[in-house]
Design a protein around this motif. Structure first.
Motif, short mmCIF file in Angstrom:
data_model
loop_
_atom_site.label_atom_id
_atom_site.label_comp_id
_atom_site.label_asym_id
_atom_site.label_seq_id
_atom_site.Cartn_x
_atom_site.Cartn_y
_atom_site.Cartn_z
N VAL A 396 0.88 -1.18 0.00
CA VAL A 396 0.00 0.00 0.00
C VAL A 396 0.90 1.22 0.00
O VAL A 396 1.49 1.57 1.02
N ASP A 397 1.06 1.84 -1.16
CA ASP A 397 2.01 2.95 -1.25
C ASP A 397 1.82 3.69 -2.57
O ASP A 397 1.15 3.19 -3.50
N ALA A 398 2.44 4.87 -2.64
CA ALA A 398 2.56 5.55 -3.91
C ALA A 398 3.55 4.80 -4.79
O ALA A 398 4.43 4.09 -4.29
N VAL A 399 3.40 4.92 -6.10
CA VAL A 399 4.27 4.23 -7.04
C VAL A 399 5.44 5.16 -7.39
O VAL A 399 5.22 6.28 -7.84
N PRO A 400 6.68 4.73 -7.16
CA PRO A 400 7.82 5.58 -7.45
C PRO A 400 7.84 6.03 -8.92
O PRO A 400 7.53 5.25 -9.83
N ASP A 401 8.19 7.27 -9.11
CA ASP A 401 8.36 7.84 -10.46
C ASP A 401 7.08 7.76 -11.28
O ASP A 401 7.14 7.76 -12.52
N LYS A 402 5.94 7.68 -10.62
CA LYS A 402 4.67 7.71 -11.33
C LYS A 402 3.70 8.60 -10.53
O LYS A 402 2.76 8.09 -9.90
N PRO A 403 3.94 9.89 -10.51
CA PRO A 403 3.11 10.81 -9.71
C PRO A 403 1.64 10.67 -10.04
O PRO A 403 1.26 10.53 -11.21
N GLY A 404 0.82 10.68 -9.00
CA GLY A 404 -0.62 10.58 -9.19
C GLY A 404 -1.15 9.17 -9.09
O GLY A 404 -2.35 8.96 -9.23
N VAL A 405 -0.27 8.17 -8.83
CA VAL A 405 -0.71 6.77 -8.78
C VAL A 405 -0.29 6.13 -7.46
O VAL A 405 0.85 6.26 -7.02
N MET A 406 -1.24 5.42 -6.84
CA MET A 406 -0.98 4.57 -5.69
C MET A 406 -1.35 3.14 -6.05
O MET A 406 -2.05 2.90 -7.03
N VAL A 407 -0.89 2.20 -5.23
CA VAL A 407 -1.24 0.80 -5.43
C VAL A 407 -1.67 0.20 -4.10
O VAL A 407 -1.13 0.55 -3.03
N ALA A 408 -2.65 -0.68 -4.14
CA ALA A 408 -3.10 -1.44 -2.97
C ALA A 408 -3.29 -2.88 -3.43
O ALA A 408 -4.27 -3.21 -4.10
N THR A 409 -2.33 -3.74 -3.10
CA THR A 409 -2.33 -5.09 -3.66
C THR A 409 -1.43 -6.00 -2.82
O THR A 409 -1.11 -5.70 -1.68
N GLY A 410 -1.03 -7.12 -3.40
CA GLY A 410 -0.11 -8.05 -2.73
C GLY A 410 -0.79 -8.88 -1.67
O GLY A 410 -0.17 -9.28 -0.68
N GLY A 411 -2.08 -9.23 -1.88
CA GLY A 411 -2.82 -10.01 -0.90
C GLY A 411 -2.21 -11.35 -0.58
O GLY A 411 -2.42 -11.90 0.50
N SER A 412 -1.43 -11.91 -1.50
CA SER A 412 -0.62 -13.12 -1.27
C SER A 412 -1.44 -14.28 -0.72
O SER A 412 -0.93 -15.11 0.04
N GLY A 413 -2.71 -14.33 -1.08
CA GLY A 413 -3.57 -15.44 -0.68
C GLY A 413 -4.13 -15.33 0.72
O GLY A 413 -4.83 -16.25 1.17
N HIS A 414 -3.87 -14.22 1.44
CA HIS A 414 -4.39 -14.12 2.81
C HIS A 414 -5.01 -12.75 3.10
O HIS A 414 -5.22 -12.39 4.26
N GLY A 415 -5.36 -12.00 2.07
CA GLY A 415 -5.83 -10.64 2.28
C GLY A 415 -7.31 -10.48 2.54
O GLY A 415 -7.73 -9.50 3.15
N PHE A 416 -8.14 -11.43 2.10
CA PHE A 416 -9.58 -11.19 2.11
C PHE A 416 -10.13 -10.96 3.51
O PHE A 416 -11.03 -10.15 3.70
N LYS A 417 -9.59 -11.65 4.51
CA LYS A 417 -10.12 -11.55 5.87
C LYS A 417 -10.08 -10.13 6.40
O LYS A 417 -10.80 -9.77 7.34
N PHE A 418 -9.26 -9.26 5.77
CA PHE A 418 -9.08 -7.91 6.25
C PHE A 418 -9.94 -6.89 5.49
O PHE A 418 -9.73 -5.68 5.62
N LEU A 419 -10.88 -7.37 4.69
CA LEU A 419 -11.74 -6.46 3.92
C LEU A 419 -12.28 -5.30 4.75
O LEU A 419 -12.25 -4.15 4.30
N PRO A 420 -12.79 -5.53 5.97
CA PRO A 420 -13.36 -4.39 6.71
C PRO A 420 -12.36 -3.33 7.14
O PRO A 420 -12.76 -2.20 7.44
#
Length: 487
Positions: A396-420
């Motif tokens: 969960v971070d801004a993307v280097p050298d790409k102003p205006g873009v963030m990313v939220a990913t990398g669930g790695s098979g265990h992310g869904f439980k944290f939806l709330p």
């Protein structure tokens, strides 16, 4: 952390690409923070398909169920975040039961979260990961939720607590001695219902959604003066944004190739069996009589198998992540990247890799023989595409050298439980509020000498690339009565 993404006003437009767990949670928490111009885009018409894989939804979030577990070994930050998320899962259940917030097609009698617990099963007792999980949960003051059935006193305690059905769900007892342990925290969520609820909540909070194969499908970023200022969708329309958040799950590397090396798309194997409603097995495997289970957690290719009690309509799901598969494809720029492929994007993809069917078959033969004895067959399969980070932590971070873009990913098979709760950290990042969690989830690179949790980017050399993998076709699995064990 990478460069920040300050927004001049909370009315500034924010675009979120992806209506899965990361995208929905981000939208909800941004709206709760007072951001009034948030729009979620997705190519899937989820209002119509309701996150149902059988209706063409191939994102990892579109599933019948996901595990809720607090057992996280030494990673107490995820353990504690799970406990926090469970509070909200319970609140969502309560709001359904009270009729306070009913998404279209859902009723007051439905549940999103089921506290049926997690049963850990192995062939050699608790492994180091499980031992540390029990220890850290106990340190949190929740030791009474952990039942170690090798101790007769623990068996008696579980029976006295009304959990007798979870003492020996796989008929392992030998001369009155039991194996395995029950973590009574957590259980499962019905993933499709959870996403439908979250989507409905986001819209109630004022989030706009565009869910359509053309109008909602990301085509490209739009740049102006060296900064991304929006996206162009497949219908050719420009959607301006002060900030664009990429939350596309397994499709993220295709949208954001800068993430290669940090994250890669890999597939897990899922098999489903149909239990007839008039069968004695229907009660036996219902959530009030059968827990979520985990077999040989973090034990390599012969383990990392998990499963669920049946859904309300009798579907039993088993998943295997002991072997992760890739689909390397050469891109137009020559780079090789794993790309999701499902039966909805390629009709030739059907069934599961033979290795997956062998592990699943071995488990069914050994621990659930009554399924075969009663003619229960595999009715459906899928490759479920996750986004693995090299260290199994989220991004969960801004993307280097790409102003205006963030990313939220990398669930790695265990992310869904944290939806709330995931979106809280996205909102913190947008507002430049630091935290230990965001420090863990920052944009990063594998350091020299660092041993990765997940080895990524092996390309065509990957021995588990689908091009090198022999598949067992779904029709054959159905015809022969299910997976056959060669172990």
């Amino acid at each position: 952390m990478a460069s920040s993404n300050p927004l001049a006003e909370k009315s500034s437009p924010i675009v979120i690409i992806g209506a899965g767990v990361f995208g929905l949670s981000s939208a909800i928490h941004l709206a709760k923070r007072g951001f009034t111009n948030v729009t979620v885009f997705d190519r899937q018409p989820y209002h119509e398909t309701r996150y149902d894989f059988d209706r063409g939804c191939d994102a990892a979030s579109a599933d019948c169920n996901k595990i809720i577990r607090a057992a996280y070994g030494h990673e107490v930050w995820y353990q504690n975040l799970t406990l926090e998320a469970i509070k909200t899962w319970n609140e969502w259940n309560a709001s359904l039961a009270n009729g306070q917030r009913l998404p279209p097609g859902m009723t007051k009698n439905e549940k999103i979260y089921v506290n049926c617990g997690n049963y850990h099963i192995g062939d050699e007792g608790l492994n180091p990961f499980e031992k540390m999980s029990v220890e850290n949960i106990s340190k949190a003051g929740l030791g009474r939720t952990q039942y170690l059935f090798t101790d007769p006193n623990e068996v008696a305690r579980a029976q006295a607590d009304g959990l007798g059905h979870a003492v020996d769900p796989f008929h392992q007892s030998k001369d009155g001695k039991y194996d395995g342990y029950l973590d009574a925290i957590g259980g499962l969520v019905y993933a499709d219902k959870a996403c439908r609820y979250a989507l409905h909540l986001a819209q109630e909070l004022g989030v706009k959604v565009i869910l359509d194969k053309k109008r909602g499908a990301f085509e490209s970023f739009h740049e102006k003066n060296g900064k991304v200022n929006g996206i162009i969708t497949a219908d050719g329309k420009l959607h301006e944004a002060a900030l664009t958040i990429v939350a596309c799950g397994g499709w993220t590397p295709g949208v954001l190739p800068e993430i290669d090396g940090l994250c890669e798309t890999t597939a897990g194997s899922i098999a489903m069996l149909q239990i007839p409603t008039d069968s004695d097995l229907f009660k036996r495997f219902s959530p009030d009589q059968f827990p979520v289970w985990n077999y040989k957690v973090r034990a390599g290719p012969a383990g990392n198998l998990y499963g669920f009690p049946i859904t309300p309509d009798g579907v039993m799901k088993l998943g295997y992540r002991g072997t992760k598969y890739t689909n390397p494809q050469q891109q137009s720029n020559g780079r090789v990247r794993s790309v999701p492929v499902t039966k909805w994007t390629s009709p030739s993809i059907s069934g599961l890799p033979e290795k997956s069917t062998e592990v699943i078959g071995h488990f069914l033969d050994t621990y659930l023989p009554e399924l075969r004895e009663n003619g229960i067959k595999i009715t459906n399969t899928r490759l479920c595409w996750y986004t693995d980070s090299f260290d199994n932590q989220f991004v969960v971070d801004a993307v280097p050298d790409k102003p205006g873009v963030m990313v939220a990913t990398g669930g790695s098979g265990h992310g869904f439980k944290f939806l709330p709760v995931l979106g809280r950290f996205v909102a913190d990042r947008v507002e430049s509020i630091p935290s230990d969690m965001l420090q863990r989830w920052q944009w990063r690179q594998l350091r020299e000498g660092e041993k990765p949790f997940n080895v990524l980017m092996k390309g065509f050399e990957d021995q588990n690339a689908l091009q090198k993998t022999k598949m067992k076709q779904e029709r054959d699995l159905k015809d022969d009565g299910g997976c056959k064990s060669n172990l």
